[in-house]
Design a protein around this motif. Sequence first.
Motif, PDB file in Angstrom:
ATOM      1  N   ALA A   3       0.836  -1.197   0.000  1.00  0.00           N
ATOM      2  CA  ALA A   3       0.000   0.000   0.000  1.00  0.00           C
ATOM      3  C   ALA A   3       0.870   1.245   0.000  1.00  0.00           C
ATOM      4  O   ALA A   3       0.584   2.225  -0.696  1.00  0.00           O
ATOM      5  CB  ALA A   3      -0.930  -0.029   1.214  1.00  0.00           C
TER       6      ALA A   3
ATOM      7  N   SER B 268       1.120   4.225  -2.752  1.00  0.00           N
ATOM      8  CA  SER B 268       0.923   5.612  -2.345  1.00  0.00           C
ATOM      9  C   SER B 268       2.059   6.499  -2.846  1.00  0.00           C
ATOM     10  O   SER B 268       1.848   7.580  -3.381  1.00  0.00           O
ATOM     11  CB  SER B 268       0.800   5.671  -0.827  1.00  0.00           C
ATOM     12  OG  SER B 268       1.017   6.969  -0.354  1.00  0.00           O
TER      13      SER B 268
ATOM     14  N   ALA C  41       1.795   7.000  -6.494  1.00  0.00           N
ATOM     15  CA  ALA C  41       0.715   7.943  -6.818  1.00  0.00           C
ATOM     16  C   ALA C  41       1.160   9.384  -6.548  1.00  0.00           C
ATOM     17  O   ALA C  41       0.899  10.283  -7.342  1.00  0.00           O
ATOM     18  CB  ALA C  41      -0.527   7.584  -5.995  1.00  0.00           C
TER      19      ALA C  41
ATOM     20  N   ALA D  96      -7.776  11.193   0.450  1.00  0.00           N
ATOM     21  CA  ALA D  96      -8.112  10.074  -0.445  1.00  0.00           C
ATOM     22  C   ALA D  96      -7.007   9.022  -0.420  1.00  0.00           C
ATOM     23  O   ALA D  96      -7.260   7.811  -0.444  1.00  0.00           O
ATOM     24  CB  ALA D  96      -8.315  10.578  -1.878  1.00  0.00           C
ATOM     25  N   ASP D  97      -5.781   9.487  -0.316  1.00  0.00           N
ATOM     26  CA  ASP D  97      -4.635   8.559  -0.283  1.00  0.00           C
ATOM     27  C   ASP D  97      -4.702   7.662   0.951  1.00  0.00           C
ATOM     28  O   ASP D  97      -4.484   6.446   0.864  1.00  0.00           O
ATOM     29  CB  ASP D  97      -3.327   9.345  -0.289  1.00  0.00           C
ATOM     30  CG  ASP D  97      -2.127   8.410  -0.187  1.00  0.00           C
ATOM     31  OD1 ASP D  97      -1.952   7.578  -1.113  1.00  0.00           O
ATOM     32  OD2 ASP D  97      -1.392   8.461   0.831  1.00  0.00           O
TER      33      ASP D  97
ATOM     34  N   GLU E 239      -7.370   5.125   0.394  1.00  0.00           N
ATOM     35  CA  GLU E 239      -6.921   4.151  -0.601  1.00  0.00           C
ATOM     36  C   GLU E 239      -5.876   3.215  -0.007  1.00  0.00           C
ATOM     37  O   GLU E 239      -5.902   2.002  -0.233  1.00  0.00           O
ATOM     38  CB  GLU E 239      -6.355   4.911  -1.824  1.00  0.00           C
ATOM     39  CG  GLU E 239      -5.792   4.015  -2.938  1.00  0.00           C
ATOM     40  CD  GLU E 239      -6.837   3.113  -3.591  1.00  0.00           C
ATOM     41  OE1 GLU E 239      -8.045   3.296  -3.323  1.00  0.00           O
ATOM     42  OE2 GLU E 239      -6.451   2.196  -4.341  1.00  0.00           O
ATOM     43  N   ARG E 240      -4.984   3.768   0.797  1.00  0.00           N
ATOM     44  CA  ARG E 240      -3.955   2.924   1.423  1.00  0.00           C
ATOM     45  C   ARG E 240      -4.579   1.862   2.306  1.00  0.00           C
ATOM     46  O   ARG E 240      -4.188   0.700   2.300  1.00  0.00           O
ATOM     47  CB  ARG E 240      -2.994   3.795   2.265  1.00  0.00           C
ATOM     48  CG  ARG E 240      -1.874   4.367   1.427  1.00  0.00           C
ATOM     49  CD  ARG E 240      -1.004   5.279   2.245  1.00  0.00           C
ATOM     50  NE  ARG E 240      -0.119   4.520   3.140  1.00  0.00           N
ATOM     51  CZ  ARG E 240       1.035   5.003   3.592  1.00  0.00           C
ATOM     52  NH1 ARG E 240       1.443   6.204   3.235  1.00  0.00           N
ATOM     53  NH2 ARG E 240       1.768   4.278   4.404  1.00  0.00           N
TER      54      ARG E 240
ATOM     55  N   ARG F 235      -7.576   0.693   2.072  1.00  0.00           N
ATOM     56  CA  ARG F 235      -8.329  -0.257   1.249  1.00  0.00           C
ATOM     57  C   ARG F 235      -7.370  -1.314   0.659  1.00  0.00           C
ATOM     58  O   ARG F 235      -7.618  -2.512   0.725  1.00  0.00           O
ATOM     59  CB  ARG F 235      -9.058   0.490   0.135  1.00  0.00           C
ATOM     60  CG  ARG F 235     -10.126  -0.369  -0.572  1.00  0.00           C
ATOM     61  CD  ARG F 235     -10.606   0.272  -1.870  1.00  0.00           C
ATOM     62  NE  ARG F 235      -9.531   0.426  -2.860  1.00  0.00           N
ATOM     63  CZ  ARG F 235      -9.022  -0.582  -3.591  1.00  0.00           C
ATOM     64  NH1 ARG F 235      -9.513  -1.803  -3.445  1.00  0.00           N
ATOM     65  NH2 ARG F 235      -8.042  -0.380  -4.444  1.00  0.00           N
ATOM     66  N   VAL F 236      -6.299  -0.800   0.097  1.00  0.00           N
ATOM     67  CA  VAL F 236      -5.327  -1.715  -0.526  1.00  0.00           C
ATOM     68  C   VAL F 236      -4.749  -2.664   0.531  1.00  0.00           C
ATOM     69  O   VAL F 236      -4.632  -3.871   0.318  1.00  0.00           O
ATOM     70  CB  VAL F 236      -4.203  -0.907  -1.225  1.00  0.00           C
ATOM     71  CG1 VAL F 236      -3.053  -1.837  -1.634  1.00  0.00           C
ATOM     72  CG2 VAL F 236      -4.755  -0.170  -2.420  1.00  0.00           C
TER      73      VAL F 236
ATOM     74  N   GLN G 203      -7.205  -5.270   1.279  1.00  0.00           N
ATOM     75  CA  GLN G 203      -7.365  -6.228   0.180  1.00  0.00           C
ATOM     76  C   GLN G 203      -6.178  -7.199   0.149  1.00  0.00           C
ATOM     77  O   GLN G 203      -6.340  -8.412   0.066  1.00  0.00           O
ATOM     78  CB  GLN G 203      -7.458  -5.471  -1.149  1.00  0.00           C
ATOM     79  CG  GLN G 203      -7.673  -6.412  -2.346  1.00  0.00           C
ATOM     80  CD  GLN G 203      -7.207  -5.795  -3.656  1.00  0.00           C
ATOM     81  OE1 GLN G 203      -7.245  -4.579  -3.836  1.00  0.00           O
ATOM     82  NE2 GLN G 203      -6.755  -6.659  -4.563  1.00  0.00           N
TER      83      GLN G 203
END
Lengths: 532, 636
Positions: A447, A451, A454, A469-470, A473-474, A476-477, A480
């Motif tokens: 993640a 990041s 990105a 948002a980062d 997203e981090r 979430r990743v 996952q």
Amino acid sequence: MAVVNPAVDTASDTYRANREALLDLLAEHDEQLEVVRAGGGPRYVERHRQRGKLLVRERIEALVDPDSAFLELSPLAAYGSQFHVGGSIVTGIGVISGVECVVIAHEPTVRGGSMNPYTLRKNLRAFEIARANRLPVVNLVESGGADLPTQADLFVPAGNIFRELTQLSALGIPTIALVFGSSTAGGAYVPGMCDHAVMVDRQAKVFLGGPPLVKMATGEESDDESLGGAAMHARVSGLADHFAVDELDCIRIGREIVADLDWRKLGPGPSRRPDEPLADPEELLGIASADLRVPFDPKAVIARVVDGSRFDEYKAEYGTSLVTGWASIHGYPVGILANARGVLFMDEAEKATEFILLANQTDTPLVFLQNVTGFMVGKDYEQAGIIKDGAKMINAVANSTVPHLTVIMGASYGAGNYGMCGRAYDPRFLFAWPNARIAVMGPQQLAGVLSIVARQGAQAAGRPFDEEADAIERRRVEEQIESESRALFMTGKVFDDGIIDPRDTRTVLGIALSAVHSNRVEGRRGFGVFRM
Amino acid sequence: MRKLLVANRGEIARRVFRTARAMGIATVAVFSDPDADAPHVREADEAVHLAGATPAETYLDIDRVLDAAIRTGADAVHPGYGFLSENADFARACLAAGLTFVGPSPEAIEAMGSKIAAKELMVAAGVPVLGAEGFPLLVKAAFGGGGRGMRIARTEAELAEALAVAEREARAAFGDGTVFVERYVERPRHVEVQIFGDTHGKVIHLFERECSIQRRYQKVIEEAPSPAVGPELREALCAAAVAAGRALHYVGAGTVEFVLDPSGDFFFLEVNTRLQVEHPVTELVTGLDLVELQLRVAMGEPLDVEPWLRGHAVEARLYAEDVPAGFVPTSGRIERFLVPPVEGVRVDAGYEDGSTVSTFYDAMLAKVVAHGDTREHAVGRLVEALAGSHVHGLPTNRQLLVSVLRHPEFAAGRLDTGFLERHDPVRLGTEPFDPLHAVAAALAGQAARRAAAVVQRTIPSGWRNVATGLHRTRYLVGDREVEVGYALGRAGDRIEVDGTALVDVRVWQATPTLVDLTVEGVRRRFDVQLRGATAHVDGLGVSAVLEELERLPEPGSRVAAGSLTAPLPGSVVAVHVAVGDEVVAGQPLVVLEAMKMQHSVAAVEAGTVAEVTVAVGDQVDGGAVLVVVDGAGGDG
């Protein structure tokens, strides 16, 4: 030989936390096994029984020698998929009439034993094991053929089943079909391609096309028995070599066929004293790290796996992040490579390379105990040529011809997975502990990398970087990757041969070692042992 | 006497050799074909083969036995009991050949051979005998024994019938149909007195024995002294016995048998002119060696003993026989023969581990004899030895013996010869079934399979990574089927019997020969012996025999319907039918002879003979198919 038995503090918080976490993971695993064992559920199981038929595991129990072990392979295949966990098929290593065989048995209570992509994967993996280890194959057939909605993913690769069967036969590996029920259309080629076929009276149905299809194709009126019954195949077509009056008779004949193979293993038998380890395997639950950021001493594991806890260490003072040495398991001599502190440096890579060459020189099987976070990164290491050293290790693992057995007892990240004989390196068997994690890198690292990339992309494009948002997203990743790298997830994809209870490691490796010795055990020859 | 030939076999031959050896006398055995490897042959200094198997062509053949004595230079012959022991011709032939016959004179043997003559002699000597007045009456063969030619008549009408039957039986069995009648004593006790006479005219007694526990006129348990005999009665009995001996000018060991009625009156039955099977109980209560006395008397030495009674002794005869099947003699290989050492217990055995019991001879395997300060003490020791003994390979009457010895009536000394008619011998003789024996057999079986595994031998028994339930083994115990399920391992040992889980289970040890396990908090050990599908399990004082049922039987392996099988091993003496014959239910088809008895195998139902697998003269095993009859109602 030297005895290895490092102290383990069974009263420590770490030990207790590990044990608790491992027991939870095992309970979760058992829950899934319960689902597998229940087959298609009470309704279908009941219907199957009412037809006077045995359940798939009852067939296997009757087939294998009483009191012998049965090592079921990938029991949780298809976990996490849309398909029934277990993959509608049971595969494993069993002893039949004193011969270790690969058993492949359809699960007729799950969608009639029909094949889906996971069934196929598990079936082909079983063939691979039979081929590599020269194990006779016994198919317990009762399958409605392809699970039609998935035929697109299945039809083309499923042809491999028949190709594999006949190639096994050509390699001198006997194949046997015990037909308990439907084996129609493409499935009819299973008894067709096997060296020996036994069919159960009034149950076996082996034909290319059933009565409706025949009616449609040619207008001919026919019935199951005349098209493909056991009596017909035994007396008219000759496809059945043996006519069995019932399921137990079929199994009895199958056992006789195996006995009459007069099978001789090509590898040497166990040659060392197979005494139990001095240390208690029960303690493995407290030793295995539940939190993979915490390394653990692989010698504590070795002390609970090998005969008499005897372990002669090789290069004990060199490249200490990897432990290497000689031992025996259930009497079979082995070389062991085990990660001690996750990372592989240059010294570790070279040590591993030399050790693998030594094992090949003496035809000694290798056991890889993985808890690896990857090869070391960083300027100093890149400049010192870590890629070259890692390449040596991967080269040695890839070209070594002695049997490899891999147990993932913790992390299995990055190229470390490859160097330590991950699935792509064709270990004869690969098992994972329930706490294992398999991924290209750790979830946080992955993640974090995404990041950073990105952020760099945003900078390059001159865009503002959305920190909020980062962060989302981090997370979430991370979640996952966390879930996708879990042992259950990997075993569902048939990337291993099953999750095992750490306490069973010695037994599982003992069965695997015995199985690999059905084939010749020979190391790679050509060069001497390179001193790196 | 320098060299003694024993014209006998089994335990009595060994018994005589033991004393002879101790006296410095060389020993000679004779042996038939089936006895070639018998212990009595090995234990003698020399042995002579009497080719053949039947008693008539071997141990009963006077010429051959004498030839054996002459060939080995023996100067004396001991006949043991049975066979030629009460054969006056043999005694005479020995003397004619210049050999010492260890036994009474041929005249004494002859005098006692006819029961009618013996009775007359006893009346003259003042020994009480049974009259022939009133009812019930007992019809007996004059030259008989063992219950044959014997009938009870309770009325005038029954008497004619009884006489006819007894005559017929006596003629068939003994070649002489002479019978006589005497008063029948209800609830009789069998009491006998051991006497000894020397060549100097002295006759002494060695007290009485009681042998009331009998089955079919065969003694099973004997003891000395008799619990029914007090000092006064003993004096009277022994005096009568000595008077009988004197009347016969008796030399050597003899036994005067009496019947004792419930009122304490006793009557002469007969004199046995030999060493009795049950002589050890007298030896244990007198401290004398009766065989030594026999040999000394035979050498002409005067009897110089003052016997007195010390404690109590009880003997049990261990037979190879199927008690529940009706005391049918059994034969076969004895896989194990072990009587545990118990203080005060003596074992006179003719067999050992690996011996074969043939159908040709008496099926007595051993006499187990216990001595103690009191009767209770002796019985206790005997029970301990019998309950702990392991006799594997064929059915025995061990359980019957233990049950009788433990019976309250026996303990109270309330005995009579009808004991085993009053108390069902099938019930007494059937080993009580304990499911733990099946559990022990199953666990030993799994250990044996693991030990014999050709691959993965050291892998834990029945290991599974996906648990699949219990491993199951099915056994046949008698005609009862029992299934044992078990799972051993980390999750805890689990055991089921016929689907019921045993609780609080722990298997401490399971090897092919020993199982040590706790069930419901009680830990027990079982000795196991596995032979093919047969498991012998000894534990809790019970010896169980379990037949493991095949897991995957061959469909054709079951015996075809309508098959008639041999009820016991023996030789075929008659085949009454041929293939194609129509038979009716109950019609005799084949006759087998085993142990001097003829057994008829009859059709169970009407039908047609489909197969006859035997011919006259064939030797068959118990369970062998003799004839197959297609029943009228069968589907063939």
